[in-house]
Enzyme design. Structure first.
Site, short mmCIF file in Angstrom:
data_model
loop_
_atom_site.label_atom_id
_atom_site.label_comp_id
_atom_site.label_asym_id
_atom_site.label_seq_id
_atom_site.Cartn_x
_atom_site.Cartn_y
_atom_site.Cartn_z
CE1 TYR A 188 11.75 31.92 2.28
CE2 TYR A 188 11.30 29.58 2.39
CZ TYR A 188 11.39 30.75 1.66
OH TYR A 188 11.13 30.73 0.32
CE LYS A 198 -0.26 -0.16 4.99
NZ LYS A 198 -0.89 0.46 6.12
C1 LIG Z 1 -4.05 -4.13 7.86
C2 LIG Z 1 -2.56 -4.03 7.79
N1 LIG Z 1 -1.82 -5.15 7.76
C3 LIG Z 1 -0.48 -5.11 7.70
C4 LIG Z 1 0.19 -3.90 7.70
C5 LIG Z 1 1.69 -3.91 7.67
O1 LIG Z 1 2.18 -3.32 8.86
P1 LIG Z 1 3.75 -3.24 9.10
O2 LIG Z 1 4.27 -2.25 8.13
O3 LIG Z 1 3.91 -2.81 10.52
O4 LIG Z 1 4.27 -4.60 8.83
C6 LIG Z 1 -0.55 -2.71 7.73
C7 LIG Z 1 0.14 -1.42 7.76
O5 LIG Z 1 -0.15 -0.54 8.51
C8 LIG Z 1 -1.96 -2.77 7.77
O6 LIG Z 1 -2.70 -1.66 7.80
#
Ligand SMILES: Cc1ncc(COP(=O)(O)O)c(C=O)c1O
Length: 389
Positions: A277, A44
């Site tokens: 700045y 993601k």
């Molecule tokens: C539903 C879900 N699963 C797995 C993960 C993976 O988490 P991590 O990056 O801590 O492994 C995330 C990330 O936030 C998530 O939202």
């Protein structure tokens, strides 16, 4: 300005080098930890800023059999790019592209009745069953179905939809709140609740292919949470979920992203010279300044003003004064690297450069945010794209 010629092989203004060899090695390291459990590579947010598609492909080469996304658009983009692995997508709002997801063979997460209603309607319209994973809120207090009456209602409705041929319940799953805090009491409480909610659904007749709850910290430190599948994100990108748990090297992981830039200017200034700045930095004496052509428009946190570490000419320098939209300045303490010299903001650390964790500490955030926020203006340069034989 210091009279030095530009470095002949000047790199791009800035680049985020993505080491796909490191990513593959990280996935293999994670697989070795989890035995028979499948690995879902979480890609993601454009693969936590590393590029979803190249990272998904590399993770699959290294044995990940599932891909995980938050939004349906991210999941559909994986399919459009030709990735055929199982994909779970978990963040939906009413009116989402359920039918496209069903037709693209994407497993969709359902946390409540509204979502089950929409997905069954879409399955009817598509003329084929939806692959649905029921998400339980075992204590995170975010997405997911509440235990008790809500879970009973959702499970019953999902089973009815399965009986009608509209749904196949492929998974039961949840997410931890504090798996990165060793010994936090919520971990055991969530695990107990998860077991109860899975057992209830299975007693009612749900036959999931996969039950899963483990993110990176749980994958790395809590073997009892692995079940049928683990969902690592940050660990796959070679970063530790939290300094409290250990360094990446402690887990055999290697950071995948190296962020660097070419100095855009090196100049002499007198003492008492205000920098950037607001003049929050004033040179303590005559010195040299280096201009790093990266700013908050590229995802460098403005919170790094006066704090962010950068390796230039073999030494750590600190962002002097404010980080602006496109640039910030480092005090080179009289050193005179050539304009165009490499400034490394973070990387694995083995060339002496800071790490994403160092930036997180400097900015009061987590390494997840440091890598994920690097923007599209910074080109990703992929190295070790091909698996060496
Ligand atoms: C539903 C879900 N699963 C797995 C993960 C993976 O988490 P991590 O990056 O801590 O492994 C995330 C990330 O936030 C998530 O939202």
């Amino acid at each position: 300005m210091t009279e030095t010629a530009p470095v002949p092989t000047a790199p791009l203004r800035a680049r985020a080098e993505i080491d796909l060899g490191a990513l593959r090695a990280n996935v293999r390291t994670l697989r070795a930890r989890v035995g028979d459990a499948a690995v879902m590579a979480v890609v993601k947010a454009d693969g936590y800023g590393h590029g979803a598609l190249p990272c998904a492909r590399a993770a699959v080469e290294a044995g990940a059999t599932w891909l995980g996304t938050a939004t349906p658009e991210e999941a559909l983009a994986l399919r459009a790019a030709g990735l055929t692995q199982r994909v779970l997508c978990w963040l939906w709002v009413p009116g989402g592209p359920w039918r496209q997801a069903i037709e693209a063979d994407i497993d969709v997460s359902v946390s409540g009745m509204w979502a089950l209603d929409e997905v069954t309607a879409a399955a009817r319209a598509a003329g084929r069953p939806a692959r649905v994973q029921l998400k339980a809120d075992t204590g995170l207090g975010r997405n997911g179905c509440q235990p008790g009456a809500d879970w009973a209602e959702l499970v019953a409705a999902a089973l009815r939809a399965e009986g009608d041929g509209l749904v196949r319940v492929t998974g039961l799953w949840s997410h931890f709140a504090c798996a990165d805090e060793p010994g936090h009491p919520s971990i055991t409480a969530q695990l107990t609740r998860f077991r109860e909610m899975v057992a209830y659904a299975e007693e009612q007749g749900v036959r999931p292919e996969v039950r899963h709850i483990a993110n990176s910290p749980a994958t790395l430190t809590l073997p009892e949470t692995h079940f049928d599948l683990v969902r690592p994100g940050i660990a796959m990108y070679g970063l530790s979920p939290s300094p409290e748990l250990g360094t990446p090297a402690d887990f055999g992981l290697r950071p995948v992203m190296t962020l660097s830039a070419s100095l855009a200017l090196v100049k002499h200034v007198p003492g008492g010279h205000g920098v950037s700045y607001g003049h929050h930095y004033v040179t303590p004496g005559a010195t040299t300044l280096g201009l790093v052509p990266l700013g908050y428009g590229d995802g460098i946190p403005r919170h790094a003003s006066g704090a962010g570490p950068v390796l230039v000419d073999g030494k750590w320098r600190t962002a002097a004064g404010r980080v602006a939209m496109d640039q910030f300045v480092v005090d080179l303490s009289g050193d005179e690297p050539p304009v165009g010299a490499e400034a490394v903001l973070f990387g694995p650390g083995d060339r002496g450069e800071p790490t994403a964790e160092d930036w997180a500490a400097a900015c009061g955030t987590i390494a997840y945010e440091i890598v994920t926020r690097i923007g599209t203006r910074v080109p990703r340069v992929y190295v070790n794209e091909e698996e060496r034989g």
